[in-house]
Design a protein around this motif. Sequence first.
Motif, PDB file in Angstrom:
ATOM      1  N   GLY A   8      35.262  62.489  66.343  1.00  0.00           N
ATOM      2  CA  GLY A   8      34.425  63.595  65.894  1.00  0.00           C
ATOM      3  C   GLY A   8      34.539  64.759  66.862  1.00  0.00           C
ATOM      4  O   GLY A   8      35.549  64.891  67.552  1.00  0.00           O
ATOM      5  N   TYR A   9      33.498  65.590  66.947  1.00  0.00           N
ATOM      6  CA  TYR A   9      33.523  66.701  67.901  1.00  0.00           C
ATOM      7  C   TYR A   9      32.102  67.076  68.281  1.00  0.00           C
ATOM      8  O   TYR A   9      31.170  66.912  67.493  1.00  0.00           O
ATOM      9  N   THR A  10      31.914  67.529  69.505  1.00  0.00           N
ATOM     10  CA  THR A  10      30.558  67.717  70.025  1.00  0.00           C
ATOM     11  C   THR A  10      29.805  68.864  69.359  1.00  0.00           C
ATOM     12  O   THR A  10      28.585  68.884  69.388  1.00  0.00           O
ATOM     13  N   PHE A  11      30.530  69.830  68.768  1.00  0.00           N
ATOM     14  CA  PHE A  11      29.849  70.949  68.111  1.00  0.00           C
ATOM     15  C   PHE A  11      29.439  70.587  66.681  1.00  0.00           C
ATOM     16  O   PHE A  11      28.863  71.412  65.987  1.00  0.00           O
ATOM     17  N   CYS A  12      29.733  69.371  66.233  1.00  0.00           N
ATOM     18  CA  CYS A  12      29.393  68.927  64.879  1.00  0.00           C
ATOM     19  C   CYS A  12      27.874  68.991  64.714  1.00  0.00           C
ATOM     20  O   CYS A  12      27.136  68.434  65.519  1.00  0.00           O
ATOM     21  N   PRO A  13      27.398  69.697  63.663  1.00  0.00           N
ATOM     22  CA  PRO A  13      25.961  69.881  63.518  1.00  0.00           C
ATOM     23  C   PRO A  13      25.179  68.634  63.127  1.00  0.00           C
ATOM     24  O   PRO A  13      24.012  68.509  63.491  1.00  0.00           O
ATOM     25  N   ASP A  14      25.766  67.720  62.376  1.00  0.00           N
ATOM     26  CA  ASP A  14      24.954  66.597  61.915  1.00  0.00           C
ATOM     27  C   ASP A  14      25.655  65.246  61.849  1.00  0.00           C
ATOM     28  O   ASP A  14      25.141  64.264  62.368  1.00  0.00           O
ATOM     29  N   VAL A  15      26.831  65.194  61.241  1.00  0.00           N
ATOM     30  CA  VAL A  15      27.462  63.893  60.991  1.00  0.00           C
ATOM     31  C   VAL A  15      27.787  63.142  62.283  1.00  0.00           C
ATOM     32  O   VAL A  15      27.448  61.968  62.437  1.00  0.00           O
ATOM     33  N   CYS A  16      28.405  63.834  63.225  1.00  0.00           N
ATOM     34  CA  CYS A  16      28.783  63.153  64.486  1.00  0.00           C
ATOM     35  C   CYS A  16      27.579  62.683  65.294  1.00  0.00           C
ATOM     36  O   CYS A  16      27.533  61.517  65.701  1.00  0.00           O
ATOM     37  N   PRO A  17      26.592  63.567  65.534  1.00  0.00           N
ATOM     38  CA  PRO A  17      25.434  63.076  66.297  1.00  0.00           C
ATOM     39  C   PRO A  17      24.758  61.890  65.611  1.00  0.00           C
ATOM     40  O   PRO A  17      24.295  60.960  66.284  1.00  0.00           O
ATOM     41  N   ASP A  67      36.616  69.730  59.674  1.00  0.00           N
ATOM     42  CA  ASP A  67      36.532  68.679  58.653  1.00  0.00           C
ATOM     43  C   ASP A  67      37.139  67.445  59.308  1.00  0.00           C
ATOM     44  O   ASP A  67      38.186  67.551  59.954  1.00  0.00           O
ATOM     45  N   HIS A  68      36.474  66.307  59.163  1.00  0.00           N
ATOM     46  CA  HIS A  68      37.080  65.101  59.741  1.00  0.00           C
ATOM     47  C   HIS A  68      36.545  63.842  59.089  1.00  0.00           C
ATOM     48  O   HIS A  68      35.446  63.851  58.547  1.00  0.00           O
ATOM     49  N   SER A  69      37.334  62.760  59.140  1.00  0.00           N
ATOM     50  CA  SER A  69      36.861  61.492  58.605  1.00  0.00           C
ATOM     51  C   SER A  69      35.752  60.971  59.497  1.00  0.00           C
ATOM     52  O   SER A  69      35.728  61.260  60.689  1.00  0.00           O
TER      53      SER A  69
HETATM   54 NI    NI Z   1      31.268  65.509  62.725  1.00  0.00          NI
END
Ligand code: NI
Length: 197
Positions: A68-77, A160-162
């Motif tokens: 994922g990525y740290t700036f991801c607003p919702d899915v990653c956290p 965009d990422h899985s």
């Molecule tokens: Ni994400």
Amino acid sequence: MSTRTFVLVVTLLSAALAATVVGGYLIWTRTQEGTAALIGGPFELVDQSGRTVTDATLKGKWSLIYFGYTFCPDVCPTSLTVMTQALDQIGPVADKVVPVFITVDPERDTVEQLAGYHDHFHPSFVMLTGTPAQVKEVAKAYRVYYRKAETEASTDYLMDHSSITYLMDPNGNYVTHFGHDATPEGMAKTIREKVGG
Ligand code: NI
């Protein structure tokens, strides 16, 4: 039952047993080789402390890997929180599992950025970044899709990422995965079943 009928029945049963055994073996072989070949593989990245981490570094323990990525607003956290809570729920079994976060946004996810992000999740998390080429290679190995979303801004972009969490065994082989709808309870239960203890 006549002798001929008996022989026929035995022949049919033997044939059915042989087919089952051969079929089962083929499915097993395909699963063993297929999934092992499909997911995972060699990589070289750097963690939130600046240390080099490779696929060899992760061997010897189970790993729970998310891209994922740290700036991801919702899915990653959300996913990293689910992983954190699942590990909290399995007590000492968690010592056998290393949670791993691999960025798909190496431009912004520097070592320093990952170090700050690390504070929000399970302390045993290994957070990894690298050059764009290194990230591309590890994402390819894990069949992870990612792409910078089209936007006007050059720094405030989305990716965009899985969103899949992989459970890999201590030899680096794929065991199972969790989708973005996984719950901490469900993940904890599966990890317990697979890892044992
Ligand atoms: Ni994400």
